[in-house]
Design a protein around this motif. Sequence first.
Motif, PDB file in Angstrom:
ATOM      1  N   GLY A 106      -4.275  14.182   7.849  1.00  0.00           N
ATOM      2  CA  GLY A 106      -3.168  14.767   7.109  1.00  0.00           C
ATOM      3  C   GLY A 106      -3.694  15.741   6.064  1.00  0.00           C
ATOM      4  O   GLY A 106      -4.905  15.950   5.933  1.00  0.00           O
ATOM      5  N   PRO A 107      -2.791  16.342   5.305  1.00  0.00           N
ATOM      6  CA  PRO A 107      -3.199  17.311   4.284  1.00  0.00           C
ATOM      7  C   PRO A 107      -4.192  16.700   3.299  1.00  0.00           C
ATOM      8  O   PRO A 107      -4.012  15.574   2.846  1.00  0.00           O
ATOM      9  CB  PRO A 107      -1.874  17.666   3.586  1.00  0.00           C
ATOM     10  N   VAL A 108      -5.241  17.431   2.998  1.00  0.00           N
ATOM     11  CA  VAL A 108      -6.284  16.932   2.098  1.00  0.00           C
ATOM     12  C   VAL A 108      -5.784  16.934   0.671  1.00  0.00           C
ATOM     13  O   VAL A 108      -5.277  17.941   0.173  1.00  0.00           O
ATOM     14  CB  VAL A 108      -7.559  17.783   2.220  1.00  0.00           C
ATOM     15  N   SER A 109      -5.923  15.812   0.003  1.00  0.00           N
ATOM     16  CA  SER A 109      -5.483  15.670  -1.379  1.00  0.00           C
ATOM     17  C   SER A 109      -6.563  16.152  -2.329  1.00  0.00           C
ATOM     18  O   SER A 109      -7.760  16.119  -2.018  1.00  0.00           O
ATOM     19  CB  SER A 109      -5.156  14.195  -1.665  1.00  0.00           C
ATOM     20  N   GLY A 110      -6.154  16.599  -3.510  1.00  0.00           N
ATOM     21  CA  GLY A 110      -7.123  17.006  -4.520  1.00  0.00           C
ATOM     22  C   GLY A 110      -7.915  15.835  -5.058  1.00  0.00           C
ATOM     23  O   GLY A 110      -9.021  16.001  -5.559  1.00  0.00           O
ATOM     24  N   ASN A 111      -7.361  14.625  -4.944  1.00  0.00           N
ATOM     25  CA  ASN A 111      -8.025  13.418  -5.424  1.00  0.00           C
ATOM     26  C   ASN A 111      -7.847  12.319  -4.375  1.00  0.00           C
ATOM     27  O   ASN A 111      -7.017  11.426  -4.537  1.00  0.00           O
ATOM     28  CB  ASN A 111      -7.432  12.984  -6.776  1.00  0.00           C
ATOM     29  N   PRO A 112      -8.615  12.384  -3.269  1.00  0.00           N
ATOM     30  CA  PRO A 112      -8.423  11.435  -2.171  1.00  0.00           C
ATOM     31  C   PRO A 112      -8.533   9.978  -2.579  1.00  0.00           C
ATOM     32  O   PRO A 112      -7.799   9.125  -2.065  1.00  0.00           O
ATOM     33  CB  PRO A 112      -9.535  11.817  -1.182  1.00  0.00           C
ATOM     34  N   VAL A 113      -9.452   9.684  -3.500  1.00  0.00           N
ATOM     35  CA  VAL A 113      -9.672   8.281  -3.849  1.00  0.00           C
ATOM     36  C   VAL A 113      -8.439   7.663  -4.495  1.00  0.00           C
ATOM     37  O   VAL A 113      -8.250   6.442  -4.460  1.00  0.00           O
ATOM     38  CB  VAL A 113     -10.899   8.147  -4.781  1.00  0.00           C
ATOM     39  N   ALA A 114      -7.554   8.499  -5.065  1.00  0.00           N
ATOM     40  CA  ALA A 114      -6.332   7.972  -5.673  1.00  0.00           C
ATOM     41  C   ALA A 114      -5.407   7.368  -4.628  1.00  0.00           C
ATOM     42  O   ALA A 114      -4.563   6.519  -4.955  1.00  0.00           O
ATOM     43  CB  ALA A 114      -5.605   9.079  -6.436  1.00  0.00           C
ATOM     44  N   LEU A 115      -5.544   7.804  -3.363  1.00  0.00           N
ATOM     45  CA  LEU A 115      -4.699   7.264  -2.295  1.00  0.00           C
ATOM     46  C   LEU A 115      -5.257   5.971  -1.715  1.00  0.00           C
ATOM     47  O   LEU A 115      -4.547   5.244  -1.024  1.00  0.00           O
ATOM     48  CB  LEU A 115      -4.566   8.295  -1.167  1.00  0.00           C
ATOM     49  N   LEU A 116      -6.528   5.713  -1.981  1.00  0.00           N
ATOM     50  CA  LEU A 116      -7.208   4.594  -1.333  1.00  0.00           C
ATOM     51  C   LEU A 116      -7.312   3.387  -2.252  1.00  0.00           C
ATOM     52  O   LEU A 116      -7.720   3.492  -3.397  1.00  0.00           O
ATOM     53  CB  LEU A 116      -8.614   5.020  -0.901  1.00  0.00           C
ATOM     54  N   SER A 117      -6.931   2.259  -1.728  1.00  0.00           N
ATOM     55  CA  SER A 117      -7.165   0.983  -2.397  1.00  0.00           C
ATOM     56  C   SER A 117      -7.329  -0.053  -1.300  1.00  0.00           C
ATOM     57  O   SER A 117      -6.803   0.108  -0.190  1.00  0.00           O
ATOM     58  CB  SER A 117      -6.000   0.595  -3.311  1.00  0.00           C
ATOM     59  N   ALA A 118      -8.098  -1.105  -1.579  1.00  0.00           N
ATOM     60  CA  ALA A 118      -8.341  -2.124  -0.565  1.00  0.00           C
ATOM     61  C   ALA A 118      -7.021  -2.723  -0.073  1.00  0.00           C
ATOM     62  O   ALA A 118      -6.834  -2.940   1.128  1.00  0.00           O
ATOM     63  CB  ALA A 118      -9.245  -3.208  -1.137  1.00  0.00           C
ATOM     64  N   ARG A 119      -6.105  -2.970  -1.004  1.00  0.00           N
ATOM     65  CA  ARG A 119      -4.840  -3.575  -0.609  1.00  0.00           C
ATOM     66  C   ARG A 119      -4.038  -2.644   0.299  1.00  0.00           C
ATOM     67  O   ARG A 119      -3.518  -3.068   1.343  1.00  0.00           O
ATOM     68  CB  ARG A 119      -4.018  -3.910  -1.864  1.00  0.00           C
ATOM     69  N   ARG A 120      -3.959  -1.379  -0.069  1.00  0.00           N
ATOM     70  CA  ARG A 120      -3.173  -0.426   0.715  1.00  0.00           C
ATOM     71  C   ARG A 120      -3.782  -0.228   2.097  1.00  0.00           C
ATOM     72  O   ARG A 120      -3.072  -0.200   3.104  1.00  0.00           O
ATOM     73  CB  ARG A 120      -3.085   0.909  -0.025  1.00  0.00           C
ATOM     74  N   LEU A 121      -5.109  -0.092   2.153  1.00  0.00           N
ATOM     75  CA  LEU A 121      -5.769   0.078   3.443  1.00  0.00           C
ATOM     76  C   LEU A 121      -5.599  -1.174   4.303  1.00  0.00           C
ATOM     77  O   LEU A 121      -5.406  -1.082   5.520  1.00  0.00           O
ATOM     78  CB  LEU A 121      -7.250   0.388   3.250  1.00  0.00           C
ATOM     79  N   GLY A 122      -5.683  -2.331   3.684  1.00  0.00           N
ATOM     80  CA  GLY A 122      -5.492  -3.578   4.421  1.00  0.00           C
ATOM     81  C   GLY A 122      -4.110  -3.671   5.038  1.00  0.00           C
ATOM     82  O   GLY A 122      -3.955  -4.094   6.194  1.00  0.00           O
ATOM     83  N   GLU A 123      -3.107  -3.267   4.281  1.00  0.00           N
ATOM     84  CA  GLU A 123      -1.735  -3.287   4.796  1.00  0.00           C
ATOM     85  C   GLU A 123      -1.561  -2.323   5.958  1.00  0.00           C
ATOM     86  O   GLU A 123      -0.910  -2.644   6.963  1.00  0.00           O
ATOM     87  CB  GLU A 123      -0.757  -2.938   3.673  1.00  0.00           C
ATOM     88  N   ARG A 124      -2.131  -1.124   5.837  1.00  0.00           N
ATOM     89  CA  ARG A 124      -1.986  -0.132   6.902  1.00  0.00           C
ATOM     90  C   ARG A 124      -2.729  -0.576   8.165  1.00  0.00           C
ATOM     91  O   ARG A 124      -2.213  -0.426   9.283  1.00  0.00           O
ATOM     92  CB  ARG A 124      -2.503   1.231   6.435  1.00  0.00           C
ATOM     93  N   LEU A 125      -3.925  -1.121   8.016  1.00  0.00           N
ATOM     94  CA  LEU A 125      -4.670  -1.586   9.183  1.00  0.00           C
ATOM     95  C   LEU A 125      -3.951  -2.748   9.857  1.00  0.00           C
ATOM     96  O   LEU A 125      -3.941  -2.852  11.093  1.00  0.00           O
ATOM     97  CB  LEU A 125      -6.086  -1.992   8.790  1.00  0.00           C
ATOM     98  N   ALA A 126      -3.339  -3.616   9.070  1.00  0.00           N
ATOM     99  CA  ALA A 126      -2.601  -4.744   9.635  1.00  0.00           C
ATOM    100  C   ALA A 126      -1.454  -4.264  10.511  1.00  0.00           C
ATOM    101  O   ALA A 126      -1.135  -4.881  11.541  1.00  0.00           O
ATOM    102  CB  ALA A 126      -2.081  -5.649   8.517  1.00  0.00           C
ATOM    103  N   SER A 127      -0.825  -3.162  10.131  1.00  0.00           N
ATOM    104  CA  SER A 127       0.293  -2.640  10.925  1.00  0.00           C
ATOM    105  C   SER A 127      -0.181  -1.937  12.197  1.00  0.00           C
ATOM    106  O   SER A 127       0.587  -1.787  13.153  1.00  0.00           O
ATOM    107  CB  SER A 127       1.141  -1.684  10.077  1.00  0.00           C
ATOM    108  N   LEU A 128      -1.452  -1.502  12.224  1.00  0.00           N
ATOM    109  CA  LEU A 128      -1.988  -0.843  13.412  1.00  0.00           C
ATOM    110  C   LEU A 128      -2.536  -1.836  14.441  1.00  0.00           C
ATOM    111  O   LEU A 128      -2.556  -1.542  15.640  1.00  0.00           O
ATOM    112  CB  LEU A 128      -3.101   0.134  13.021  1.00  0.00           C
ATOM    113  N   ARG A 129      -2.994  -2.985  13.995  1.00  0.00           N
ATOM    114  CA  ARG A 129      -3.643  -3.944  14.896  1.00  0.00           C
ATOM    115  C   ARG A 129      -2.813  -4.293  16.127  1.00  0.00           C
ATOM    116  O   ARG A 129      -3.346  -4.312  17.243  1.00  0.00           O
ATOM    117  CB  ARG A 129      -4.007  -5.221  14.130  1.00  0.00           C
ATOM    118  N   PRO A 130      -1.508  -4.590  15.990  1.00  0.00           N
ATOM    119  CA  PRO A 130      -0.744  -4.976  17.182  1.00  0.00           C
ATOM    120  C   PRO A 130      -0.547  -3.832  18.176  1.00  0.00           C
ATOM    121  O   PRO A 130      -0.139  -4.072  19.318  1.00  0.00           O
ATOM    122  CB  PRO A 130       0.615  -5.411  16.603  1.00  0.00           C
TER     123      PRO A 130
END
Length: 202
Positions: A106-130
């Motif tokens: 997707g579009p590159v953010s000026g501050n990518p790390v602000a979008l990343l957190s362990a909890r948020r990534l965990g939730e997104r990966l959980a929705s992709l697994r099935p």
Amino acid sequence: HGAAAEAYQSLRTSLEFSRLGQEVTTLLLAAVDGGADKSQAAANLAVVMAQAGDRVILVDGDLRRPQQHEIFGLPNQQGLSTWLQGGGDPPLQSTSVEGLQVLPAGPVSGNPVALLSARRLGERLASLRPRADYVLIDAPPVLAVTDAALWASQADGVVLLVNAGATRRDDAQRAKTVLEGVQAKVLGAVLLNADKGAGVSG
């Protein structure tokens, strides 16, 4: 066809055996440093897995230098960055390879790390697994930024990518230590760009 294709097929087989007795659906392909062509390696492995009959989702988790949309010739207006911000269904895109879908950065953010957190990534990966047999993640190099460590903390397994003749042994060891520090399960290492007789530099 050829030696490179055979090598990726062998890697897929090794990963298949690594699943015995445990759930290994989400896999981070983590380069030690910027010398390895990690995005091409991730794309090649995803194609080989899909051709073998697996349902594969390839996530471009590199919000700094995304490449998967270019490799597969896909639009990049929607992707991981917009999904992390807005939620909803993941904006997956089909490819010419049956069974393979790509989630571009997707579009590159000026501050990518602000979008990343362990909890948020965990939730997104959980929705992709099935939705897939394998979810492969292409992230920035381990020693460059913290992004790879965040992904690794949420993935079921990590494959460390080492660049033949360029990656130093102590850097590879440091990367492994970083991954172990977030309790990542390192399944093994892959040597990229190896000529006959090539090795890892001292």
